[in-house]
Write a protein that holds these residues in place. Structure first.
Motif, PDB file in Angstrom:
ATOM      1  N   SER A 166       0.809  -1.225   0.000  1.00 57.24           N
ATOM      2  CA  SER A 166       0.000   0.000   0.000  1.00 57.24           C
ATOM      3  C   SER A 166       0.839   1.271   0.000  1.00 57.24           C
ATOM      4  O   SER A 166       0.290   2.370  -0.046  1.00 57.24           O
ATOM      5  N   ILE A 167       2.168   1.137   0.036  1.00 61.39           N
ATOM      6  CA  ILE A 167       3.034   2.306   0.089  1.00 61.39           C
ATOM      7  C   ILE A 167       4.130   2.203  -0.971  1.00 61.39           C
ATOM      8  O   ILE A 167       4.472   1.098  -1.408  1.00 61.39           O
ATOM      9  N   PRO A 168       4.708   3.324  -1.392  1.00 60.26           N
ATOM     10  CA  PRO A 168       5.825   3.275  -2.343  1.00 60.26           C
ATOM     11  C   PRO A 168       7.053   2.657  -1.675  1.00 60.26           C
ATOM     12  O   PRO A 168       7.284   2.878  -0.484  1.00 60.26           O
ATOM     13  N   PRO A 169       7.854   1.888  -2.419  1.00 62.24           N
ATOM     14  CA  PRO A 169       9.076   1.318  -1.837  1.00 62.24           C
ATOM     15  C   PRO A 169      10.013   2.431  -1.399  1.00 62.24           C
ATOM     16  O   PRO A 169      10.172   3.432  -2.088  1.00 62.24           O
ATOM     17  N   GLY A 170      10.600   2.263  -0.250  1.00 61.40           N
ATOM     18  CA  GLY A 170      11.530   3.265   0.253  1.00 61.40           C
ATOM     19  C   GLY A 170      10.897   4.272   1.180  1.00 61.40           C
ATOM     20  O   GLY A 170      11.597   5.024   1.854  1.00 61.40           O
ATOM     21  N   SER A 171       9.561   4.292   1.229  1.00 62.03           N
ATOM     22  CA  SER A 171       8.898   5.255   2.104  1.00 62.03           C
ATOM     23  C   SER A 171       8.675   4.690   3.497  1.00 62.03           C
ATOM     24  O   SER A 171       8.083   5.326   4.344  1.00 62.03           O
ATOM     25  N   CYS A 172       9.143   3.476   3.732  1.00 58.64           N
ATOM     26  CA  CYS A 172       8.910   2.814   5.017  1.00 58.64           C
ATOM     27  C   CYS A 172      10.228   2.379   5.634  1.00 58.64           C
ATOM     28  O   CYS A 172      10.989   1.634   5.025  1.00 58.64           O
ATOM     29  N   SER A 173      10.501   2.835   6.842  1.00 59.84           N
ATOM     30  CA  SER A 173      11.662   2.377   7.593  1.00 59.84           C
ATOM     31  C   SER A 173      11.240   1.233   8.501  1.00 59.84           C
ATOM     32  O   SER A 173      10.051   1.003   8.713  1.00 59.84           O
ATOM     33  N   VAL A 174      12.218   0.513   9.026  1.00 58.05           N
ATOM     34  CA  VAL A 174      11.917  -0.571   9.958  1.00 58.05           C
ATOM     35  C   VAL A 174      11.161  -0.023  11.163  1.00 58.05           C
ATOM     36  O   VAL A 174      10.213  -0.642  11.656  1.00 58.05           O
ATOM     37  N   LEU A 230      10.868  -2.579  -8.867  1.00 59.21           N
ATOM     38  CA  LEU A 230      10.809  -3.956  -8.389  1.00 59.21           C
ATOM     39  C   LEU A 230      11.293  -4.923  -9.459  1.00 59.21           C
ATOM     40  O   LEU A 230      12.030  -5.868  -9.164  1.00 59.21           O
ATOM     41  N   PHE A 231      10.904  -4.709 -10.706  1.00 62.55           N
ATOM     42  CA  PHE A 231      11.384  -5.576 -11.792  1.00 62.55           C
ATOM     43  C   PHE A 231      12.901  -5.537 -11.865  1.00 62.55           C
ATOM     44  O   PHE A 231      13.563  -6.579 -11.970  1.00 62.55           O
ATOM     45  N   PHE A 232      13.463  -4.337 -11.827  1.00 61.83           N
ATOM     46  CA  PHE A 232      14.924  -4.188 -11.872  1.00 61.83           C
ATOM     47  C   PHE A 232      15.578  -4.953 -10.727  1.00 61.83           C
ATOM     48  O   PHE A 232      16.535  -5.719 -10.936  1.00 61.83           O
ATOM     49  N   ILE A 233      15.048  -4.773  -9.525  1.00 60.32           N
ATOM     50  CA  ILE A 233      15.608  -5.413  -8.335  1.00 60.32           C
ATOM     51  C   ILE A 233      15.510  -6.937  -8.433  1.00 60.32           C
ATOM     52  O   ILE A 233      16.472  -7.664  -8.165  1.00 60.32           O
ATOM     53  N   GLN A 234      14.327  -7.452  -8.811  1.00 53.06           N
ATOM     54  CA  GLN A 234      14.147  -8.903  -8.805  1.00 53.06           C
ATOM     55  C   GLN A 234      15.030  -9.574  -9.847  1.00 53.06           C
ATOM     56  O   GLN A 234      15.567 -10.661  -9.618  1.00 53.06           O
ATOM     57  N   MET A 235      15.230  -8.933 -10.999  1.00 55.54           N
ATOM     58  CA  MET A 235      16.075  -9.535 -12.025  1.00 55.54           C
ATOM     59  C   MET A 235      17.543  -9.552 -11.604  1.00 55.54           C
ATOM     60  O   MET A 235      18.240 -10.548 -11.750  1.00 55.54           O
ATOM     61  N   VAL A 236      18.004  -8.414 -11.080  1.00 55.53           N
ATOM     62  CA  VAL A 236      19.409  -8.318 -10.691  1.00 55.53           C
ATOM     63  C   VAL A 236      19.727  -9.264  -9.537  1.00 55.53           C
ATOM     64  O   VAL A 236      20.711 -10.021  -9.576  1.00 55.53           O
ATOM     65  N   LYS A 237      18.890  -9.256  -8.503  1.00 54.76           N
ATOM     66  CA  LYS A 237      19.163 -10.105  -7.346  1.00 54.76           C
ATOM     67  C   LYS A 237      18.987 -11.586  -7.668  1.00 54.76           C
ATOM     68  O   LYS A 237      19.738 -12.426  -7.184  1.00 54.76           O
ATOM     69  N   ASN A 238      18.001 -11.917  -8.490  1.00 56.11           N
ATOM     70  CA  ASN A 238      17.811 -13.316  -8.869  1.00 56.11           C
ATOM     71  C   ASN A 238      18.945 -13.835  -9.745  1.00 56.11           C
ATOM     72  O   ASN A 238      19.166 -15.041  -9.838  1.00 56.11           O
ATOM     73  N   ALA A 239      19.655 -12.916 -10.401  1.00 56.06           N
ATOM     74  CA  ALA A 239      20.822 -13.300 -11.183  1.00 56.06           C
ATOM     75  C   ALA A 239      22.052 -13.460 -10.300  1.00 56.06           C
ATOM     76  O   ALA A 239      23.150 -13.741 -10.800  1.00 56.06           O
ATOM     77  N   GLY A 240      21.880 -13.273  -8.988  1.00 56.03           N
ATOM     78  CA  GLY A 240      22.967 -13.487  -8.039  1.00 56.03           C
ATOM     79  C   GLY A 240      23.876 -12.296  -7.842  1.00 56.03           C
ATOM     80  O   GLY A 240      24.993 -12.442  -7.333  1.00 56.03           O
ATOM     81  N   THR A 287       7.038  -8.700  -9.033  1.00 56.02           N
ATOM     82  CA  THR A 287       5.915  -7.883  -9.491  1.00 56.02           C
ATOM     83  C   THR A 287       4.603  -8.660  -9.484  1.00 56.02           C
ATOM     84  O   THR A 287       3.542  -8.076  -9.246  1.00 56.02           O
ATOM     85  N   ASN A 288       4.638  -9.969  -9.752  1.00 61.22           N
ATOM     86  CA  ASN A 288       3.403 -10.762  -9.732  1.00 61.22           C
ATOM     87  C   ASN A 288       2.813 -10.818  -8.332  1.00 61.22           C
ATOM     88  O   ASN A 288       1.598 -10.745  -8.139  1.00 61.22           O
ATOM     89  N   LEU A 289       3.691 -10.928  -7.342  1.00 61.56           N
ATOM     90  CA  LEU A 289       3.257 -10.895  -5.949  1.00 61.56           C
ATOM     91  C   LEU A 289       2.611  -9.550  -5.635  1.00 61.56           C
ATOM     92  O   LEU A 289       1.592  -9.473  -4.934  1.00 61.56           O
ATOM     93  N   GLN A 290       3.195  -8.492  -6.153  1.00 61.43           N
ATOM     94  CA  GLN A 290       2.663  -7.146  -5.948  1.00 61.43           C
ATOM     95  C   GLN A 290       1.259  -7.022  -6.539  1.00 61.43           C
ATOM     96  O   GLN A 290       0.345  -6.515  -5.888  1.00 61.43           O
ATOM     97  N   TYR A 291       1.084  -7.498  -7.756  1.00 62.61           N
ATOM     98  CA  TYR A 291      -0.225  -7.409  -8.399  1.00 62.61           C
ATOM     99  C   TYR A 291      -1.261  -8.281  -7.696  1.00 62.61           C
ATOM    100  O   TYR A 291      -2.436  -7.905  -7.589  1.00 62.61           O
ATOM    101  N   ALA A 292      -0.860  -9.454  -7.208  1.00 60.12           N
ATOM    102  CA  ALA A 292      -1.793 -10.345  -6.515  1.00 60.12           C
ATOM    103  C   ALA A 292      -2.319  -9.703  -5.239  1.00 60.12           C
ATOM    104  O   ALA A 292      -3.526  -9.716  -4.961  1.00 60.12           O
ATOM    105  N   LEU A 293      -1.427  -9.110  -4.453  1.00 57.20           N
ATOM    106  CA  LEU A 293      -1.842  -8.459  -3.213  1.00 57.20           C
ATOM    107  C   LEU A 293      -2.606  -7.172  -3.498  1.00 57.20           C
ATOM    108  O   LEU A 293      -3.540  -6.829  -2.766  1.00 57.20           O
ATOM    109  N   ILE A 299      -1.376   0.045  -7.856  1.00 54.33           N
ATOM    110  CA  ILE A 299       0.078  -0.025  -7.868  1.00 54.33           C
ATOM    111  C   ILE A 299       0.660   1.166  -8.620  1.00 54.33           C
ATOM    112  O   ILE A 299       0.179   1.532  -9.695  1.00 54.33           O
ATOM    113  N   GLU A 300       1.679   1.765  -8.056  1.00 54.44           N
ATOM    114  CA  GLU A 300       2.389   2.830  -8.742  1.00 54.44           C
ATOM    115  C   GLU A 300       3.319   2.226  -9.784  1.00 54.44           C
ATOM    116  O   GLU A 300       4.070   1.295  -9.497  1.00 54.44           O
ATOM    117  N   LEU A 301       3.268   2.754 -11.005  1.00 53.33           N
ATOM    118  CA  LEU A 301       4.100   2.229 -12.083  1.00 53.33           C
ATOM    119  C   LEU A 301       5.577   2.320 -11.740  1.00 53.33           C
ATOM    120  O   LEU A 301       6.362   1.432 -12.076  1.00 53.33           O
TER     121      LEU A 301
END
Length: 403
Positions: free
Chosen positions: A252-260, A333-343, A311-317, A325-327
């Protein structure tokens, strides 16, 4: 009961689809006596194991057996005793054990089998948290671990078009963008496929029934929380409600707008508990945590940005909660998931959006300017809605070819 397990194994092999293979299939091997295949629920671990058995082991007449550790049979016997019996009576010396994390004492029994039966080879699969091998029996010195993420955009495009597009190495994106332009210019309707992938293409079961796709994702979330996290981290039911609230809050919030701290305050829990819950969700494949590039001791840093895992998880929720969802969030998220999933390691950098190695990346739409990156070297704009690279600009979808 053994006959029942054999029948299940045979049925799974007969129903197995052999048209498409994940990127990890060709890399996977049994060079080690103990092999772990880890990844979040629904990414295709079982299929990969069965394909390997059917294509590479059975033709070689290997004496192999597959079973799931959550079968009711193992309520009355141990996996150790089961494997020992098959080894001694039928000579079975290769075992594939699915859902190992659902079996109590799995790490001790695997260690004992490894130490006591040098002729055995064992492959086990389970949740991503197994990759850390917590507990009293450190298998990391004995086992080789493979990590299987969800589908990359490249894999999805190959599955949908019966193509054979190959992975693009990271430095290929940086230094050979024109070469990639020539390769991807041949992809039909690539922009349309990209939009479909962002919504329904990360989990391999996307093709089974598109109408129930998000329902299955929501089931994965609940099973991960109420089975995997509950059992692996030994948490009480009253604590598990916080995980669903946490995920709902993040969507429900933009990424980065929430601290622990803000997250903890919103859930009425303390900061340490919130931080631990985020780690649990990260380890089991429901969120991705991005840490700052700078800020003192790496081990003491708190995440700078908190994303859902894909992103699919984002759309499901988003569909369940009825929020929009904010574009920009989807792009990041797409950038992050691809880079991190590539190790690859990726960090948040205040001079740009993200840093990978020495390179800074700013994510945006086709009208994004270099204003924020002005004066910085080794910088790139990663743009959505463009299909051809320009100087210092890379199409966002190209990062979907990293694995």
């Amino acid at each position: 009961m053994l006959d029942s397990l054999k029948l299940i194994f045979q049925r799974l092999l007969e129903d197995l689809k052999l048209r498409h293979y994940r990127f990890l299939y060709e890399q996977f091997n049994l060079d080690n006596r103990l092999t772990g295949l880890v990844g979040a629920r629904g990414v295709g671990k079982t299929t990969l194991m069965l394909q390997y058995i059917k294509n590479k082991l059975l033709p070689a007449q290997a004496n192999v057996f597959y079973f799931s550790a959550d079968h009711i049979y193992f309520n009355s016997t141990t996996i150790y005793a089961f494997i020992e019996n098959l080894f001694l009576t039928e000579g079975t010396d290769i075992f594939f054990i699915d859902e190992i994390h659902k079996y109590k004492n799995w790490d001790q029994e695997l260690k004992n089998l490894y130490d006591g039966f040098p002729a055995l080879k064992i492959v086990f699969s389970g949740s991503s948290s197994l990759d850390l091998v917590r507990g009293g029996y450190d298998l990391s010195r004995r086992a080789k671990f493979y990590h299987l993420p969800g589908l990359s955009f490249r894999e999805y495009l190959n599955f949908e078009t019966d193509s054979t597009y190959q992975p693009i190495p990271f430095m290929g994106l940086i230094t050979e963008t024109k070469k990639q332009d020539l390769i991807l210019a041949s992809a039909p309707k690539i922009k349309g496929y990209f939009q479909k992938y962002l919504q329904q293409g990360f989990y391999p079961f996307y093709a089974e029934n598109p109408l129930s796709y998000y329902e299955k994702i929501l089931q994965i979330i609940d099973k991960t929380i109420y089975e995997d996290i509950a059992n692996f981290y030994n948490l009480k039911t009253i604590n598990l409600q916080h995980f669903r609230k946490l995920l709902n809050f993040l969507v429900s919030i933009p990424p980065g707008s929430c601290s622990v701290h803000n997250l903890a305050k919103n859930l009425s829990i303390d900061d340490k508990t919130a931080s631990n819950y985020l780690m649990n969700l990260d380890e089991t494949g429901l969120v991705k945590l991005i840490y700052p590039q700078e800020g003192g001791n790496v081990g003491l840093r708190r995440p700078e940005k908190i994303f859902l895992d894909n992103t699919n998880l984002q759309y499901a929720l988003e569909g369940r909660l009825g929020v929009t969802i904010e574009l920009g969030a989807v792009r990041e998220l797409f950038f992050i998931q691809m880079v991190k999933n590539a190790g690859m390691e990726v960090f948040h950098n205040k001079k740009g959006d993200y840093q990978i190695q020495k390179y800074l990346f700013e994510i945006g739409g086709k009208n994004k300017t270099r204003a924020q990156l002005k004066g910085e070297s080794d910088t790139f704009l990663v743009k959505d809605d463009i299909l051809v690279s320009q100087r210092g600009e890379i199409p966002l979808m190209y990062f979907g070819f990293l694995y």
